[in-house]
Design an enzyme around this catalytic site. Structure first.
Site, PDB file in Angstrom:
ATOM      1  N   ASN A  81      37.408  -2.615  56.326  1.00 22.17           N
ATOM      2  CA  ASN A  81      36.633  -1.879  57.440  1.00 22.17           C
ATOM      3  C   ASN A  81      37.122  -1.306  58.781  1.00 22.17           C
ATOM      4  O   ASN A  81      38.860  -1.158  58.108  1.00 22.17           O
ATOM      5  CB  ASN A  81      36.868  -3.425  58.804  1.00 22.17           C
ATOM      6  CG  ASN A  81      37.992  -4.016  58.506  1.00 22.17           C
ATOM      7  OD1 ASN A  81      38.673  -3.690  56.898  1.00 22.17           O
ATOM      8  ND2 ASN A  81      38.302  -5.204  59.169  1.00 22.17           N
ATOM      9  N   ILE A  82      37.223  -0.477  59.268  1.00 22.30           N
ATOM     10  CA  ILE A  82      37.916   1.221  60.031  1.00 22.30           C
ATOM     11  C   ILE A  82      37.579   0.718  61.654  1.00 22.30           C
ATOM     12  O   ILE A  82      36.772   0.686  62.286  1.00 22.30           O
ATOM     13  CB  ILE A  82      37.265   2.085  59.778  1.00 22.30           C
ATOM     14  CG1 ILE A  82      37.555   2.531  58.396  1.00 22.30           C
ATOM     15  CG2 ILE A  82      38.297   3.365  60.685  1.00 22.30           C
ATOM     16  CD1 ILE A  82      37.141   3.250  58.070  1.00 22.30           C
ATOM     17  N   GLU A  83      38.849   0.211  62.653  1.00 23.90           N
ATOM     18  CA  GLU A  83      38.839  -0.444  63.611  1.00 23.90           C
ATOM     19  C   GLU A  83      39.303   1.021  64.496  1.00 23.90           C
ATOM     20  O   GLU A  83      39.508   1.757  64.073  1.00 23.90           O
ATOM     21  CB  GLU A  83      39.668  -1.624  64.208  1.00 23.90           C
ATOM     22  CG  GLU A  83      39.068  -3.311  63.270  1.00 23.90           C
ATOM     23  CD  GLU A  83      40.289  -4.429  62.853  1.00 23.90           C
ATOM     24  OE1 GLU A  83      40.978  -4.027  63.941  1.00 23.90           O
ATOM     25  OE2 GLU A  83      39.100  -5.233  62.583  1.00 23.90           O
ATOM     26  N   CYS A 134      32.196  -2.161  59.960  1.00 24.66           N
ATOM     27  CA  CYS A 134      32.272  -2.560  58.929  1.00 24.66           C
ATOM     28  C   CYS A 134      32.997  -2.410  57.380  1.00 24.66           C
ATOM     29  O   CYS A 134      32.269  -1.045  57.085  1.00 24.66           O
ATOM     30  CB  CYS A 134      31.514  -3.988  58.823  1.00 24.66           C
ATOM     31  SG  CYS A 134      31.388  -4.789  60.255  1.00 24.66           S
ATOM     32  N   GLU A 164      31.476  -2.794  54.823  1.00 23.65           N
ATOM     33  CA  GLU A 164      30.327  -2.864  53.959  1.00 23.65           C
ATOM     34  C   GLU A 164      29.347  -2.053  54.676  1.00 23.65           C
ATOM     35  O   GLU A 164      28.761  -0.637  53.205  1.00 23.65           O
ATOM     36  CB  GLU A 164      28.541  -4.115  54.160  1.00 23.65           C
ATOM     37  CG  GLU A 164      29.370  -5.805  53.943  1.00 23.65           C
ATOM     38  CD  GLU A 164      31.243  -5.981  54.558  1.00 23.65           C
ATOM     39  OE1 GLU A 164      31.238  -5.413  55.327  1.00 23.65           O
ATOM     40  OE2 GLU A 164      30.485  -7.551  55.102  1.00 23.65           O
ATOM     41  N   CYS A 178      28.414  -9.550  58.102  1.00 28.02           N
ATOM     42  CA  CYS A 178      27.444  -9.959  59.064  1.00 28.02           C
ATOM     43  C   CYS A 178      26.033  -9.352  59.343  1.00 28.02           C
ATOM     44  O   CYS A 178      25.889  -8.875  58.422  1.00 28.02           O
ATOM     45  CB  CYS A 178      28.054  -8.784  60.286  1.00 28.02           C
ATOM     46  SG  CYS A 178      28.338  -7.473  60.338  1.00 28.02           S
ATOM     47  N   CYS A 211      25.635  -6.022  58.884  1.00 26.85           N
ATOM     48  CA  CYS A 211      25.316  -5.003  57.326  1.00 26.85           C
ATOM     49  C   CYS A 211      24.569  -5.277  57.150  1.00 26.85           C
ATOM     50  O   CYS A 211      23.957  -4.905  55.855  1.00 26.85           O
ATOM     51  CB  CYS A 211      26.739  -5.138  57.118  1.00 26.85           C
ATOM     52  SG  CYS A 211      28.297  -4.616  57.488  1.00 26.85           S
TER      53      CYS A 211
HETATM   54  N1  THU Z   1      34.354  -7.191  59.180  1.00 31.05           N
HETATM   55  C1  THU Z   1      33.426  -6.573  58.537  1.00 31.05           C
HETATM   56  O1  THU Z   1      34.885  -5.578  57.662  1.00 31.05           O
HETATM   57  N2  THU Z   1      32.274  -6.619  57.586  1.00 31.05           N
HETATM   58  C2  THU Z   1      31.921  -7.702  58.249  1.00 31.05           C
HETATM   59  O2  THU Z   1      30.329  -8.010  57.213  1.00 31.05           O
HETATM   60  C3  THU Z   1      31.972  -8.161  59.296  1.00 31.05           C
HETATM   61  C4  THU Z   1      33.414  -8.220  59.927  1.00 31.05           C
HETATM   62  C5  THU Z   1      35.181  -6.680  60.323  1.00 31.05           C
HETATM   63  C6  THU Z   1      34.861  -5.868  61.650  1.00 31.05           C
HETATM   64  C7  THU Z   1      35.868  -5.983  62.222  1.00 31.05           C
HETATM   65  O3  THU Z   1      36.893  -4.900  61.624  1.00 31.05           O
HETATM   66  C8  THU Z   1      36.913  -7.679  61.939  1.00 31.05           C
HETATM   67  O4  THU Z   1      35.904  -7.346  60.180  1.00 31.05           O
HETATM   68  C9  THU Z   1      36.773  -8.348  62.427  1.00 31.05           C
HETATM   69  O5  THU Z   1      35.278  -9.055  63.377  1.00 31.05           O
END
Ligand code: THU
Length: 135
Positions: free
Chosen positions: A42-44, A53, A55, A90, A93
């Site tokens: 994940n890359i915020e 996300c 995935e 999620c 994804c």
């Molecule tokens: N996140 C994912 O990488 N994949 C998901 O399917 C759900 C959420 C990440 C997004 C965010 O960086 C962190 O998890 C918290 O929501």
């Protein structure tokens, strides 16, 4: 590539998670039909909504390399690389997976230790809308 090897690749990928806002680290490892593994984290973003996300990072890496056929994906998630519980992808994804995968596509949920759960995309996204509907 065994299920366990793919989950290990997802755990390794989570180490690259860029998650300064949530602290929630996610890793994914996607196996293509031709035997390649595409990893993702994940890359915020400070503006929040551009966050990607793990995935989708893995899927977009693969598709951008010309690969569109997949067998299974392993995912792990938890705060600060502590994968104490099973983590499931999620809804967004799941929908991206459905674009490139049939309902038989396998999703492996990993956690600390060697136990894991094995689900199909049909179980995670029942009664789905997909490109098959667009004909
Ligand atoms: N996140 C994912 O990488 N994949 C998901 O399917 C759900 C959420 C990440 C997004 C965010 O960086 C962190 O998890 C918290 O929501």
């Amino acid at each position: 590539m065994t299920d366990t090897e793919l989950i290990e690749a997802a755990k390794k990928a989570a180490k690259n998670s860029y998650s300064p806002y949530s602290g929630y680290t996610v890793g994914a490892a996607l196996l293509s039909k031709d035997g390649k593994v595409f990893t993702g984290c994940n890359i915020e973003n400070a503006a929040y909504s551009p966050t990607n996300c793990a995935e989708r990072t893995a899927f977009f890496k693969a598709v951008s390399e010309g690969v569109r056929e997949f067998v299974k994906i392993a995912v792990v998630g938890g705060f600060k690389l502590d994968f104490k519980d099973y983590f499931a992808p999620c809804g967004v994804c799941r929908q991206v997976m459905r674009e490139f995968c049939g309902e038989e596509f396998v999703i492996l949920l990993g956690k600390n230790g060697n136990e894991y759960r094995k689900l199909t995309l049909e179980e995670l996204l029942p009664c789905s809308f997909s490109n098959e509907s667009m004909v």
